[in-house]
Design a protein around this motif. Structure first.
Motif, PDB file in Angstrom:
ATOM      1  N   GLU A  25       0.851  -1.186   0.000  1.00 58.73           N
ATOM      2  CA  GLU A  25       0.000   0.000   0.000  1.00 58.73           C
ATOM      3  C   GLU A  25       0.888   1.238   0.000  1.00 58.73           C
ATOM      4  OE1 GLU A  25      -2.309   1.827   3.481  1.00 58.73           O
ATOM      5  OE2 GLU A  25      -3.810   0.532   2.507  1.00 58.73           O
TER       6      GLU A  25
ATOM      7  N   ASP B 233      -0.096   7.070  -1.217  1.00 60.81           N
ATOM      8  CA  ASP B 233      -1.328   7.678  -1.732  1.00 60.81           C
ATOM      9  C   ASP B 233      -2.507   6.705  -1.676  1.00 60.81           C
ATOM     10  OD1 ASP B 233      -0.434   5.958  -3.596  1.00 60.81           O
ATOM     11  OD2 ASP B 233      -0.432   7.358  -5.284  1.00 60.81           O
ATOM     12  N   ARG B 234      -2.363   5.648  -0.837  1.00 60.47           N
ATOM     13  CA  ARG B 234      -3.427   4.689  -0.544  1.00 60.47           C
ATOM     14  C   ARG B 234      -3.851   3.872  -1.762  1.00 60.47           C
ATOM     15  NH1 ARG B 234      -1.670   5.860   3.631  1.00 60.47           N
ATOM     16  NH2 ARG B 234      -2.778   6.393   5.561  1.00 60.47           N
ATOM     17  N   THR B 235      -2.930   3.551  -2.609  1.00 63.76           N
ATOM     18  CA  THR B 235      -3.191   2.642  -3.719  1.00 63.76           C
ATOM     19  C   THR B 235      -2.442   1.341  -3.474  1.00 63.76           C
ATOM     20  OG1 THR B 235      -1.354   3.546  -5.010  1.00 63.76           O
ATOM     21  CG2 THR B 235      -3.538   4.511  -5.366  1.00 63.76           C
ATOM     22  N   ASP B 236      -3.043   0.243  -3.897  1.00 63.88           N
ATOM     23  CA  ASP B 236      -2.427  -1.074  -3.731  1.00 63.88           C
ATOM     24  C   ASP B 236      -1.606  -1.421  -4.960  1.00 63.88           C
ATOM     25  OD1 ASP B 236      -3.500  -1.343  -1.269  1.00 63.88           O
ATOM     26  OD2 ASP B 236      -5.116  -2.714  -1.859  1.00 63.88           O
TER      27      ASP B 236
END
Length: 827
Positions: free
Chosen positions: A658, A661-664
């Motif tokens: 993660e 910027d809170r993207t996986d």
């Protein structure tokens, strides 16, 4: 003499005691030795041969009626089931003997010798195996024979059924063809009053029947009351359910109310018919007609109830029904379906009554032709309502709206609607040419199939609502795996019913089940549904035990150790992989499958795996390495290539990161093992932060060093040992460059610490009068006609060292030259 007598008595007493002790052992041994003989003699193969011979003669003559063939078939099926059971009677003992034989050394080659005890044991076991296999082989041969006879009987019955269906009768369009039918109907109409008059012809008969009349009338009145008031009672229960706050209680109340809408009218009908029957008013013909009326009323009640479930009356129920048809067409579809139910009910009652009254087959076919035409008209109308134009999207917006409602299902329904229109036209056409049975076998099953499929759709929606309620109102559960599997099970369970509607016999379905139960041979084992259920049950038990073990490890045992979270999760995952492997191995072993054949297949597939699945295998192996070596753990802050973030999950194929910027980001495990990975938090959370600072030329450098030292030491996340370092790095183009190097207690706060230090540096520099330089740029214009120069724009930072002056350019044009820190040209 006395001594000799005592000796003889003692000699006589000793054998008696031994006999009492040895007798149970001898009996047990005899029973064990006789077990194969009992297994062999338990089946009377002579009786089977006599039955098989009689069946073969009957099939060769091909003159027995269908009822006789069905009776013979039942006897053969009974024998076949017995042979199937005998085939596996000694499987346990055979397995034991085969296991003992496998423990013996292999037989010697030509000229070789082996111990006599081994040879004797092998011969004994081989003989026992032969004796035990003999009944099994005999049962297998008899089973094959019986199965073949059953197939021959079924084939003969199917041929007769097809021949009778294609039999042509005089066209019903000819009025003269109805002479016999009308004569039978007139006889029925005349027989009813005549029988009633005969029933009350004598005083004794009248007295006997009048004695039961009051009780019959009471029961009939109770039934009529239920038929009259049941609708209001169930509607009141439905209205009450709307005031319930709990979703589960509301759904349960609605389900009970809907069920009572069917049960109460059926109960009322049964009571009313029972009362009429007890009154003694009807004779033989009247009772036959009453049976037809009961069939008609029962079909009508069931069909009307189903129509109201498919097409609700109120707009509120219609809005929540999620039907395939648009709301504007729901009303016409409900009216057409109700009419079709009425036609089918009349047809069912007529067929029941005419069969009980002994009408000829031709009369039954002619009377059925009337209802066939009416049913075809209703079926054609339903086909037009469900055509593609009405249920498929006509524009992009509508297509998006129904995208979640399975566009593929709508296409299938449109195709079935087109097929229904073809059947609705073909059925009356066949009847007009005299193929009445073929027309009946085409139209009426199609009508019944419509109601079955529509009812299954409504039941599937009910199952989806149950899953939504069980998931606390989460509407996504309606399309979840559980709801989908439950709905699929409903459709699979309806397949036998649909097969019966389209002419299949119960015997045909039993044959399909027998074939499934017998199974297929795989790996030397007969794979059957029972074996599949055993496999699934063992694997599910192993899976549940593995999950239970993982829960015990992660929640009870591992938290009490000194292992970190990453190590605990690695051990839990490893235990899961081992448990799943053992569960699969135990499931295969429980079925008795020969794993050597599977190993051969796996060896052949390994070549394909090496070429086609090498990336997946590489990632899988890398995942195991990560779980064992643990260079990274869940929660670590790592940097892989251009990706940086926290490790959220490590699976056997890939690792999920993660980012900030809170993207996986899914990173293959092979990249983590073979590539360069920066782990910022491995081992401990301590890390270093570097903050560059520039000040204007002419500033006291020791003063700057003191200020920066105070700022660094004052921050709570900066460690005192080792202390912060303030380094004077050199002279830049427009500033003197410093670096603040500090050690942080938690590197996860790196960006926050840098931001705090920059804010504090800006505040302190303003208070202390320390200037932060910015790049300057001077632009000079040179004219080709003279040496004059005009400064257009000038800007410099205070304390900057030196100033760029104008430089002459070659003549022959106008140019712009930029000097200074920025190094940029301008015009």
């Amino acid at each position: 003499m006395r001594a000799q007598g005592r000796h003889r008595d003692g000699a006589a007493q000793v054998p008696a005691g031994l006999l009492r002790a040895v007798l149970p052992l001898l009996l047990a041994t005899l029973l064990l030795l006789a077990a194969p003989l009992r297994a062999q003699d338990s089946t009377d193969y002579a009786a089977w041969e006599r039955l098989a011979s009689r069946v073969e003669q009957t099939l060769a003559v091909d003159a027995a009626p269908d009822a006789a063939l069905l009776a013979l078939r039942e006897q053969v099926v009974t024998w076949r089931d017995k042979f199937l059971a005998d085939n596996t009677a000694n499987s346990g003992r055979l397995e034991t003997i085969n296991r003992r034989l496998s423990m013996l050394p292999p037989p010697p080659e030509d000229g070789g010798t082996e111990p006599e005890a081994v040879t004797s044991e092998r011969a004994s076991l081989t003989e026992q195996r032969r004796v035990l296999e003999e009944p099994s082989v005999k049962a297998q041969l008899a089973f094959t024979h019986a199965d073949g006879l059953v197939r021959e009987i079924d084939e003969m019955l199917r041929l007769r059924q097809a021949s009778a269906m294609m039999q042509r009768k005089p066209t019903p369009l000819n009025p003269l063809s109805w002479t016999g039918t009308l004569r039978e109907m007139a006889g029925t109409a005349a027989a009813v009053p005549k029988e009633m008059a005969e029933l009350y012809s004598s005083a004794d008969a009248r007295k006997e029947r009048l004695s039961t009349l009051p009780s019959g009338l009471v029961i009939m009145a109770a039934g009529l009351l239920l038929l009259w008031r049941s609708g209001r009672w169930t509607n009141a229960l439905l209205e009450f359910s709307q005031f319930l706050g709990n979703r589960l209680a509301k759904l349960a109340a609605e389900t009970v109310a809907v069920g009572l809408q069917l049960v109460l009218p059926v109960l009322g009908l049964v009571l009313a018919l029972t009362g009429i029957s007890m009154s003694g008013l009807l004779g033989t013909t009247g009772s036959a007609l009453l049976t037809g009326v009961s069939r008609f009323a029962m079909t009508l009640i069931l069909g009307t109830w189903l129509v109201l479930r498919i097409y609700p009356r109120t707009r509120a129920e219609l809005a929540t029904a999620h039907g395939i048809l648009p709301p504007r067409l729901a009303g016409p579809a409900r009216r057409v379906s109700t009419g079709l139910v009425l036609v089918l009910s009349l047809y069912a009652g007529m067929m029941q009554a005419t069969e009980d009254l002994g009408y000829s087959e031709t009369s039954q076919a002619y009377l059925g032709a009337i209802f066939l035409v009416l049913a075809s008209a209703a079926l054609f109308r339903l086909g037009r309502l469900y055509r593609a134009k009405n249920i498929l999207p006509s524009g992009p917006s509508e297509e998006e709206r129904i995208a979640e409602e399975s566009f593929y299902v709508r296409r299938v329904i449109a195709l079935l609607a087109a097929l229904a229109r073809v059947i609705a036209v073909a059925g009356p056409g066949l009847a007009a040419f005299g193929y009445l049975r073929a027309a009946d076998a085409l139209v009426f099953p199609a009508c019944s199939t419509f109601f079955v499929l529509a009812g299954l759709t409504r039941a599937q929606r009910l199952v989806a609502e149950v899953f939504v309620v069980l998931n606390h109102g989460d509407v996504r559960a309606a399309n979840g795996l559980g709801a989908t599997l439950a709905g699929g099970f409903l459709y699979v369970a309806a397949v036998p019913l649909l097969a019966l509607l389209w002419g299949a016999r119960v015997a045909d379905l039993s044959e399909v089940w027998t074939s499934l139960r017998t199974g297929v041979t795989m790996g030397g084992v007969q794979v059957s549904p029972n074996l599949v259920l055993v496999f699934i049950a063992v694997f599910v038990i192993g899976y549940m035990l593995t999950r239970f073990t993982q829960g015990i490890l992660s929640q009870t045992i591992l938290p009490k150790t000194r292992l970190d979270i990453g190590a605990q999760r690695a051990i839990t995952s490893g235990a899961g992989y081992v448990g799943f492997f053992l569960a699969g191995l135990a499931a295969f072993t429980s079925t008795g499958l020969d794993l050597s054949s599977i190993a051969i297949v796996a060896g052949a597939l390994s070549v394909g795996i090496g070429f086609g699945l090498q990336t997946i295998v590489s990632n899988f192996v890398s995942g195991i390495i990560l779980l064992i070596e643990r260079p990274i753990s869940e929660g670590d802050w790592i940097e892989v290539g251009t990706q940086m973030g926290y490790v959220k999950a490590i699976s056997v194929r890939a690792t999920r990161i993660e980012t900030f910027d809170r993207t996986d980001v899914i990173v293959p495990n092979s990249d983590l093992v073979s590539g360069v990975v920066t782990n910022w938090t491995r081992g401990n959370l301590i890390g270093r932060a570097i903050v560059p600072v520039g000040v204007a030329y002419g500033t006291d450098t020791r003063k700057v060093e003191r200020i920066l030292q105070e700022i660094a030491e004052a921050h709570p996340m900066v460690t005192i040992s080792p202390p912060p370092q303030i380094l004077f790095m050199g002279f830049g183009p427009s500033s003197m460059d410093f670096e603040v190097r500090v050690i942080l207690r938690d590197i996860n706060f790196l960006l926050n610490v840098k931001s705090d230090l920059n804010h504090e540096i800006a505040r302190r520099f303003i208070e202390e009068g320390v200037q932060i330089p910015f790049p300057q740029q001077d632009v000079w214009l040179h004219e080709a006609g003279g040496p004059r120069s005009h400064p257009i724009m000038s800007g410099r930072a205070e304390g900057a060292a030196g100033q760029a002056g104008p430089r002459p350019l070659p003549t022959g044009g106008q140019a712009a030259h930029a000097d200074g820190d920025g190094g940029a040209d301008g015009r």
